[in-house]
Scaffold this active site. Structure first.
Site, PDB file in Angstrom:
ATOM      1  N   CYS A   2      40.305  59.443  22.489  1.00  0.00           N
ATOM      2  CA  CYS A   2      41.065  58.583  23.389  1.00  0.00           C
ATOM      3  C   CYS A   2      40.732  57.116  23.169  1.00  0.00           C
ATOM      4  O   CYS A   2      39.591  56.763  22.896  1.00  0.00           O
ATOM      5  CB  CYS A   2      40.738  58.919  24.838  1.00  0.00           C
ATOM      6  SG  CYS A   2      40.999  60.631  25.238  1.00  0.00           S
ATOM      7  N   ARG A  27      41.942  55.983  15.740  1.00  0.00           N
ATOM      8  CA  ARG A  27      40.915  56.823  16.354  1.00  0.00           C
ATOM      9  C   ARG A  27      41.377  58.279  16.465  1.00  0.00           C
ATOM     10  O   ARG A  27      40.565  59.170  16.664  1.00  0.00           O
ATOM     11  CB  ARG A  27      40.596  56.292  17.761  1.00  0.00           C
ATOM     12  CG  ARG A  27      39.907  54.945  17.759  1.00  0.00           C
ATOM     13  CD  ARG A  27      39.852  54.377  19.149  1.00  0.00           C
ATOM     14  NE  ARG A  27      39.010  55.142  20.031  1.00  0.00           N
ATOM     15  CZ  ARG A  27      37.731  54.892  20.274  1.00  0.00           C
ATOM     16  NH1 ARG A  27      37.146  53.874  19.689  1.00  0.00           N
ATOM     17  NH2 ARG A  27      37.027  55.627  21.102  1.00  0.00           N
ATOM     18  N   TRP A  74      43.618  61.927  23.235  1.00  0.00           N
ATOM     19  CA  TRP A  74      43.285  63.000  22.296  1.00  0.00           C
ATOM     20  C   TRP A  74      42.907  64.171  23.186  1.00  0.00           C
ATOM     21  O   TRP A  74      41.875  64.142  23.856  1.00  0.00           O
ATOM     22  CB  TRP A  74      42.122  62.559  21.409  1.00  0.00           C
ATOM     23  CG  TRP A  74      41.823  63.449  20.255  1.00  0.00           C
ATOM     24  CD1 TRP A  74      42.395  63.410  19.015  1.00  0.00           C
ATOM     25  CD2 TRP A  74      40.844  64.497  20.201  1.00  0.00           C
ATOM     26  NE1 TRP A  74      41.846  64.377  18.216  1.00  0.00           N
ATOM     27  CE2 TRP A  74      40.888  65.061  18.911  1.00  0.00           C
ATOM     28  CE3 TRP A  74      39.944  65.023  21.132  1.00  0.00           C
ATOM     29  CZ2 TRP A  74      40.069  66.110  18.522  1.00  0.00           C
ATOM     30  CZ3 TRP A  74      39.135  66.071  20.741  1.00  0.00           C
ATOM     31  CH2 TRP A  74      39.199  66.600  19.434  1.00  0.00           C
ATOM     32  N   ASN A 100      38.520  57.640  29.200  1.00  0.00           N
ATOM     33  CA  ASN A 100      38.048  58.224  27.945  1.00  0.00           C
ATOM     34  C   ASN A 100      36.766  58.967  28.278  1.00  0.00           C
ATOM     35  O   ASN A 100      35.885  58.408  28.910  1.00  0.00           O
ATOM     36  CB  ASN A 100      37.790  57.079  26.948  1.00  0.00           C
ATOM     37  CG  ASN A 100      37.265  57.569  25.615  1.00  0.00           C
ATOM     38  OD1 ASN A 100      37.161  58.770  25.391  1.00  0.00           O
ATOM     39  ND2 ASN A 100      36.932  56.642  24.741  1.00  0.00           N
ATOM     40  N   GLY A 101      36.656  60.225  27.878  1.00  0.00           N
ATOM     41  CA  GLY A 101      35.451  61.003  28.176  1.00  0.00           C
ATOM     42  C   GLY A 101      35.841  62.338  28.774  1.00  0.00           C
ATOM     43  O   GLY A 101      36.994  62.763  28.676  1.00  0.00           O
ATOM     44  N   GLU A 485      30.038  65.841   0.570  1.00  0.00           N
ATOM     45  CA  GLU A 485      30.859  64.717   1.042  1.00  0.00           C
ATOM     46  C   GLU A 485      32.235  64.739   0.366  1.00  0.00           C
ATOM     47  O   GLU A 485      33.255  64.518   1.019  1.00  0.00           O
ATOM     48  CB  GLU A 485      30.108  63.401   0.792  1.00  0.00           C
ATOM     49  CG  GLU A 485      30.858  62.123   1.149  1.00  0.00           C
ATOM     50  CD  GLU A 485      31.334  62.029   2.588  1.00  0.00           C
ATOM     51  OE1 GLU A 485      30.935  62.858   3.425  1.00  0.00           O
ATOM     52  OE2 GLU A 485      32.145  61.134   2.874  1.00  0.00           O
ATOM     53  N   LYS A 489      35.818  65.061   2.312  1.00  0.00           N
ATOM     54  CA  LYS A 489      36.898  64.074   2.160  1.00  0.00           C
ATOM     55  C   LYS A 489      38.208  64.775   1.820  1.00  0.00           C
ATOM     56  O   LYS A 489      39.242  64.500   2.410  1.00  0.00           O
ATOM     57  CB  LYS A 489      36.602  63.080   1.025  1.00  0.00           C
ATOM     58  CG  LYS A 489      35.612  61.977   1.264  1.00  0.00           C
ATOM     59  CD  LYS A 489      36.023  60.925   2.240  1.00  0.00           C
ATOM     60  CE  LYS A 489      35.675  61.314   3.634  1.00  0.00           C
ATOM     61  NZ  LYS A 489      34.421  60.986   4.193  1.00  0.00           N
ATOM     62  N   GLU A 492      39.638  66.965   4.770  1.00  0.00           N
ATOM     63  CA  GLU A 492      40.092  66.288   5.987  1.00  0.00           C
ATOM     64  C   GLU A 492      41.400  65.544   5.813  1.00  0.00           C
ATOM     65  O   GLU A 492      42.170  65.444   6.749  1.00  0.00           O
ATOM     66  CB  GLU A 492      38.989  65.427   6.626  1.00  0.00           C
ATOM     67  CG  GLU A 492      38.494  64.254   5.845  1.00  0.00           C
ATOM     68  CD  GLU A 492      37.334  63.519   6.536  1.00  0.00           C
ATOM     69  OE1 GLU A 492      37.110  63.693   7.746  1.00  0.00           O
ATOM     70  OE2 GLU A 492      36.650  62.746   5.847  1.00  0.00           O
ATOM     71  N   HIS A 508      25.433  83.895  -5.667  1.00  0.00           N
ATOM     72  CA  HIS A 508      25.119  84.679  -4.464  1.00  0.00           C
ATOM     73  C   HIS A 508      26.330  84.837  -3.547  1.00  0.00           C
ATOM     74  O   HIS A 508      26.170  85.123  -2.368  1.00  0.00           O
ATOM     75  CB  HIS A 508      23.939  84.033  -3.731  1.00  0.00           C
ATOM     76  CG  HIS A 508      22.714  83.978  -4.587  1.00  0.00           C
ATOM     77  ND1 HIS A 508      22.000  85.103  -4.933  1.00  0.00           N
ATOM     78  CD2 HIS A 508      22.114  82.942  -5.224  1.00  0.00           C
ATOM     79  CE1 HIS A 508      21.002  84.755  -5.719  1.00  0.00           C
ATOM     80  NE2 HIS A 508      21.046  83.446  -5.924  1.00  0.00           N
ATOM     81  N   LYS A 605      38.562  59.208  14.639  1.00  0.00           N
ATOM     82  CA  LYS A 605      37.598  58.340  13.969  1.00  0.00           C
ATOM     83  C   LYS A 605      36.250  58.373  14.678  1.00  0.00           C
ATOM     84  O   LYS A 605      35.205  58.386  14.061  1.00  0.00           O
ATOM     85  CB  LYS A 605      38.150  56.906  13.946  1.00  0.00           C
ATOM     86  CG  LYS A 605      37.240  55.888  13.290  1.00  0.00           C
ATOM     87  CD  LYS A 605      37.185  56.132  11.811  1.00  0.00           C
ATOM     88  CE  LYS A 605      36.226  55.225  11.086  1.00  0.00           C
ATOM     89  NZ  LYS A 605      35.866  55.779   9.776  1.00  0.00           N
TER      90      LYS A 605
HETATM   91  C1  G6P Z   1      34.299  61.719  12.847  1.00  0.00           C
HETATM   92  C2  G6P Z   1      34.887  60.864  11.739  1.00  0.00           C
HETATM   93  C3  G6P Z   1      33.979  60.898  10.521  1.00  0.00           C
HETATM   94  C4  G6P Z   1      32.574  60.479  10.886  1.00  0.00           C
HETATM   95  C5  G6P Z   1      32.023  61.294  12.052  1.00  0.00           C
HETATM   96  C6  G6P Z   1      30.745  60.668  12.604  1.00  0.00           C
HETATM   97  O1  G6P Z   1      34.331  63.048  12.474  1.00  0.00           O
HETATM   98  O2  G6P Z   1      36.164  61.330  11.396  1.00  0.00           O
HETATM   99  O3  G6P Z   1      34.489  60.022   9.537  1.00  0.00           O
HETATM  100  O4  G6P Z   1      31.734  60.634   9.777  1.00  0.00           O
HETATM  101  O5  G6P Z   1      32.949  61.320  13.139  1.00  0.00           O
HETATM  102  O6  G6P Z   1      31.074  59.414  13.136  1.00  0.00           O
HETATM  103  P1  G6P Z   1      30.051  58.240  13.317  1.00  0.00           P
HETATM  104  O7  G6P Z   1      30.831  57.119  13.934  1.00  0.00           O
HETATM  105  O8  G6P Z   1      28.980  58.762  14.237  1.00  0.00           O
HETATM  106  O9  G6P Z   1      29.499  57.901  11.983  1.00  0.00           O
END
Ligand code: G6P
Length: 610
Positions: A2, A27, A74, A100-101, A485, A489, A492, A508, A605
């Site tokens: 949110c 976000r 959200w 938000n929360g 990583e 990427k 997502e 395994h 985000k």
């Molecule tokens: C979300 C974002 C990621 C990020 C993660 C942790 O999942 O989409 O890109 O790595 O949160 O976020 P932060 O702000 O704690 O690094």
């Protein structure tokens, strides 16, 4: 997650609020809404879907009020729908709230209010808030601020709230607890937002609220109060980011811009702590040699990409400082009763500094006596205010949901921190340290070369794998951390199923999934592991896999479908280079598939709820 925007001033609030919502889109959200105070009371317009849908509603053009609140939602409690969107009003339509929360005790509050005759239109937890404010306003006959304060005393959970009222048409009240909120000061006007980029084009001067601090806002007049409504004063913070750094600058997408910004982000992060062969400096970490000698274990705790940065740092801290280091996912760490004592150093890594699980894990570690360090990209963010010490990456605003420049900046910062500890502890050979520093200093130029030399090749590989169902990423040691990583990427933003495996683990289980024409991306940057890694690649080739190898080594024979060459560097920091083609691959695959790269489905985000 949110997003909240608010405005109070002389100008029409609507365009400012909509502009703020558009900037908060990154976000992640599923609906949007806006409320302003008009001559005949509160106008409330909301819609499922994009902010653009909100702008298509004809009534929005009738809003002329100069005070208003707005929200991108959200969904947590209640599906995405117009009725569940914020702002929410109380039954008498006197108070409008965006939130938000999560209000954990909303069911009890709903029951309490229902018994008092209140009706609920939505399935949300938020709708209890305006009704609770109304309840206290009418039963206790107190002022606006006192009623909001009283209502907040009943709320269990996390909240950043903005409230406006037709009874007090000049005033907005904001409060936060465990959810982000910033107040931007203009001239005769005030902006409120969940994060800084949304209002950076209006002001660079911000106030940051601590938990359960309240602010009343009337145009340019802002008053602050503690949880018992005692007036308090707050310091203004000026942000160094400029508004254009949060714009696309001619790139098609924020993610591509942010990939290309990595040389600068890394250079600036290095520049804050290292020049030439001088000792690394971290003035902000007031840790003496004795403090460091007292540390017997280190935890690095984070979520998502930030956690992957921690995996790289584990290797560095153990090799250079000889301190056992454990990397935890914040949401697991909190609930597994970790062994923590006053000999524990816990490092929390978060781009936003607002990830709810990371903040909660930090509070836990602190309460058990650990020394805590926060690493964030956002000045004044919540984790920096909770931790004993904090330090910043200098990546600049990161807008795309998929993190890129924040990751490389985090790895660089953690590497410098490991060197700083090792120099204090005298725990590593000076030649190893000085060579590593030279390698770190050369990273920005090498990242530039990785991007320049591989852009066309990676685009071509993307064309090939964009129609795949599964893609596997493999590597050993440090390369396995990058495989994780790279896989994250890809999945997502392209929605292709992807797994990362330690190459040695293939046999395994995962190798059962390798069949003709399945794509396997291998990362190979550590000469010491070359032979073993090559035999793992051979195993997948034998089973018909297409192979893409990201390497800085001269491979003995060229039986791979694609080789993405990157400059050589110390294996300790090679992820800062090897991750870049993987970021580009994910980006170009997503583009090939015609997807929204910057705003992937279901993702946010900044994950500000648990
Ligand atoms: C979300 C974002 C990621 C990020 C993660 C942790 O999942 O989409 O890109 O790595 O949160 O976020 P932060 O702000 O704690 O690094």
């Amino acid at each position: 997650m949110c997003g909240i925007v608010g405005y109070s001033g002389e100008k029409q609030a609507k365009p400012i609020l909509v502009n703020g919502l558009l900037k908060l889109e990154y976000r992640g959200y599923d609906s949007a809404g806006i409320s302003t105070i008009e001559k005949n009371g509160i106008s409330n317009i909301k819609v499922k879907g994009r902010v653009a849908n909100l702008e298509e509603i004809p009534e929005i053009n009738k809003l002329s009020g100069t005070i208003g609140i707005a929200h991108t939602r959200w969904a947590t409690h209640g599906k995405p729908s117009t009725i569940n969107s914020h702002p929410h009003l109380d039954n008498s339509k006197s108070f409008a709230v965006v939130h938000n929360g999560i209000i954990e005790n909303y069911a009890d509050l709903r029951k309490f209010l229902s018994e008092k005759g209140y009706n609920f239109l939505s399935e949300t937890d938020t709708e209890v808030i305006p009704n609770l404010i109304h309840y206290y306003y009418t039963t206790e006959k107190k002022g606006f601020l006192e009623s909001v304060n009283r209502a907040c005393k009943d709320l269990v959970g996390s909240f950043a709230i903005e409230v406006i009222s037709s009874i007090f048409p000049e005033t907005m009240i904001v409060v936060r607890k465990d959810s982000p909120l910033v107040i931007g000061k203009g001239s005769g006007e005030t902006y409120v937002s969940s994060d800084i980029p949304a209002i950076l084009s209006f002001t660079k001067d911000f106030y940051l609220l601590n938990d359960l601090e309240f602010a009343t806002i009337e145009k340019g007049n802002i008053s602050f109060y503690d949880k018992d409504l005692k007036p308090i004063s707050k310091e203004i913070k000026t942000m160094e980011w400029d508004a254009s750094s949060a714009e696309k600058d001619g790139f098609d997408d924020y993610m591509l811009k942010e990939i290309f910004e990595q040389p600068r982000a890394v250079r600036e992060t290095i520049g804050a702590h290292l020049s030439n062969n001088n000792p690394c400096e971290f003035e902000e970490l007031n840790l003496s040699k004795k403090d460091l000698e007292n540390i017997s274990q280190i935890y690095i705790v984070a979520c998502g990409t930030a956690m992957h940065a921690g995996l790289v740092a584990k290797n560095l801290l153990e090799k250079l400082c000889h301190i056992p280091t454990y990397v935890d996912i914040a949401s697991e760490f909190r609930y597994r009763d970790p062994i923590i004592n006053d000999k524990t150093l816990a490092i929390f890594v978060s781009q936003s500094g607002e990830t709810a699980d990371t903040i909660a894990a930090l509070k836990l570690a602190k309460s058990k006596g650990a020394k805590t360090i926060a690493i964030s990209n956002v000045i004044g963010s919540s984790i920096t205010r909770e931790a004993d010490y904090f330090t910043y990456t200098h990546a600049g605003p990161e807008i795309a949901v998929a993190s890129t420049k924040a990751y490389t900046s985090q790895v660089v910062l953690l590497s410098l921190m490991a060197i700083f500890f090792a120099e204090k502890l005298n725990s590593a050979e000076s030649k190893i340290i000085s060579d590593l520093k030279q390698e770190i200093l050369s990273l920005p130029e090498k990242i530039e070369n990785v991007i320049k030399n591989n852009n066309v090749l990676v685009k071509n590989i993307a064309k090939l794998i964009c129609s795949e169902r599964d893609v596997f990423f493999i590597g050993r040691g440090i390369d396995y951390t990058v495989a994780q990583e790279g896989s994250l990427k890809l999945k997502e933003i392209s929605y292709i199923h992807s797994e990362a495996y330690a190459s040695g683990e293939l046999k395994h289980g995962t190798i059962a999934l390798i069949e003709n024409q399945v794509s396997v991306v291998s990362i190979l940057t550590d000469e010491a592991l070359m032979e073993k890694s090559i035999s793992n690649i051979q195993e997948v080739i034998t089973r018909g896999a297409k192979t893409i190898v990201v390497t800085n080594l001269e491979l003995p024979n060229k039986k791979y479908d694609f080789i993405v060459s990157i400059p050589s560097t110390s294996p300790l920091i090679s992820p800062i280079l090897s991750v870049v083609p993987l970021q580009m691959l994910a980006y170009y695959v997503s583009k090939e598939k015609g997807l929204d790269v910057d705003k992937p489905r279901n993702l946010a985000k900044s994950v500000t709820v648990e």
